[in-house]
Design an enzyme around this catalytic site. Structure first.
Site, PDB file in Angstrom:
ATOM      1  N   ASN A   1       0.709  -0.849   0.771  1.00 54.02           N
ATOM      2  CA  ASN A   1      -0.414  -1.788   0.759  1.00 54.02           C
ATOM      3  C   ASN A   1       0.069  -3.047   1.387  1.00 54.02           C
ATOM      4  OD1 ASN A   1      -2.714  -3.669   0.403  1.00 54.02           O
ATOM      5  ND2 ASN A   1      -3.058  -3.312  -1.745  1.00 54.02           N
TER       6      ASN A   1
ATOM      7  N   HIS B   1      -8.903   0.180   4.272  1.00 54.86           N
ATOM      8  CA  HIS B   1      -7.832  -0.533   3.611  1.00 54.86           C
ATOM      9  C   HIS B   1      -6.928   0.629   2.826  1.00 54.86           C
ATOM     10  CE1 HIS B   1      -5.409  -3.176   1.648  1.00 54.86           C
ATOM     11  NE2 HIS B   1      -5.972  -3.058   0.522  1.00 54.86           N
TER      12      HIS B   1
ATOM     13  N   CYS C   1      -7.229  -8.346   0.643  1.00 57.30           N
ATOM     14  CA  CYS C   1      -7.246  -7.199   1.195  1.00 57.30           C
ATOM     15  C   CYS C   1      -8.359  -7.061   2.118  1.00 57.30           C
ATOM     16  CB  CYS C   1      -7.215  -6.086   0.432  1.00 57.30           C
ATOM     17  SG  CYS C   1      -5.735  -6.033  -0.572  1.00 57.30           S
TER      18      CYS C   1
END
Ligand code: UT7
Length: 313
Positions: free
Chosen positions: A268, A238, A96
């Site tokens: 996500n 994020h 990520c």
């Protein structure tokens, strides 16, 4: 894919997912679409927005944990599909945090004077490595892609890249991983039977680390750059969990009206979250030329990254 769709697959509820993560729905790529396909679309949109062509691109940094193949790299596939004849490139795997690491790398390629146009693409097809029988992970992730073009700014304007803090804590590797498929555990009937080609996560360990370290490095970067939280026009973190984002923003001292949150509509998307959110900020007029932007991410590894940019157009 909505929370209601997931209720039909695993023992979960819309209320649980919304309250614990902030996610309402996520996008799932068509079966015949792979990461390079989304990456190419994102890159084309980005180049068009800048009024430039693929032939002018010098390098492509393709940030992903879900490449089309181990090799050739997805960067090579994208270079060909785009027709970016003069570009070299590579895949960057930092889960990520990949996109923030990619931007940091591009900033240095351009800052050194050796490159004039570097495409940084964040693209992940997480649905291909998610176990839709595991309620602890399948509700979290979605598919998506976005891209930035990093170029030198005018000499008479302040630099666009203000600084970075990127950190790795490899001791956290066990907390979030896809165990099989690599040289440690090559694919076999057993690895498939044991569902080891899917994401496994200790959610609470990741949560605690994310809040602490993403907050710490962001504060360190802001201070080290001679700025305060008040100077940050927009924080684009994020998008892993709305509660992580709120806790981090609180630690840094940035009120939520200056933090972009779109996790409700995408979940996500790993390397895709920051470029997708930035595109939304631009579209909605939340980002103007000269604004200072904080990008921050945490991911498997553990990897953590923060960048400060002055938006240039
Ligand atoms: O980009 C980096 C990638 N990952 C992350 O950033 C994820 C970080 N972690 C998180 O976001 C959170 O830890 C989760 C959203 C994954 C989980 O939330 P939590 O508040 O930490 O829940 P938990 O793991 O402590 O689980 C609480 C309960 C458990 O039941 P019991 O043991 O209390 O009976 C779980 O079994 O919730 C249960 N649970 C669920 N219930 C309904 C776990 N997943 C689900 C689900 N639906 N999908």
């Amino acid at each position: 894919m909505t929370n209601q769709d997931l209720e039909k697959l695993v023992d979960t509820s819309n209320e649980w997912i919304l309250e614990r993560t902030g996610i309402r729905e996520r996008h799932i790529a068509d079966p015949d679409m792979a990461t390079s396909d989304m990456a190419v679309e994102a890159a084309k949109n980005c180049l068009e927005a800048r009024g430039t062509t693929a032939a002018d691109v010098d390098a492509i940094i393709l940030c992903t944990v879900t490449p089309d193949h181990f090799f050739p790299s997805t960067a090579c596939l994208v270079q060909d599909k785009l027709g970016a004849k003069h570009a070299w490139g590579f895949d960057l795997i930092a889960a990520c945090s990949s996109f923030v690491y990619g931007l940091t790398t591009a900033a240095h390629l351009v800052g050194s004077g050796s490159h004039r146009k570097v495409l940084v693409i964040g693209a992940d097809t997480m649905s291909r490595i998610i176990d839709y029988t595991d309620r602890a992970t399948c509700v979290l992730f979605g598919d998506g892609a976005g891209a930035f073009l990093i170029e030198p700014g005018p000499e008479d304007e302040p630099p666009g890249f203000i600084g970075f803090r990127n950190v790795v804590d490899g001791s956290g590797g066990e907390a979030l991983k896809m165990p099989a498929g690599g040289s440690r555990m090559p694919p076999s009937h057993e690895t498939v039977d044991q569902r080891l080609h899917f994401v496994k996560q200790d959610g609470q360990a990741v949560f605690k680390f994310a809040v602490r370290r993403m907050g710490e490095i962001s504060v360190d970067l802001i201070k080290g750059s001679g700025l305060t939280a008040d100077d940050i026009k927009l924080m684009i973190p994020h998008q892993a969990n709305k509660r992580i984002i709120q806790a981090c923003a609180d630690r840094i001292g940035i009120p939520m009206d200056r933090v972009l949150v779109n996790i409700d509509r995408y979940g996500n998307t790993t390397a895709g979250t920051i470029p997708i959110a930035t595109w939304e900020a631009l579209r909605d007029g939340r980002l103007q030329k000269g604004d200072i932007l904080l990008l921050a991410a945490v991911g498997a590894g553990f990897t953590v990254g923060a960048n400060l940019w002055r938006w240039a157009y």
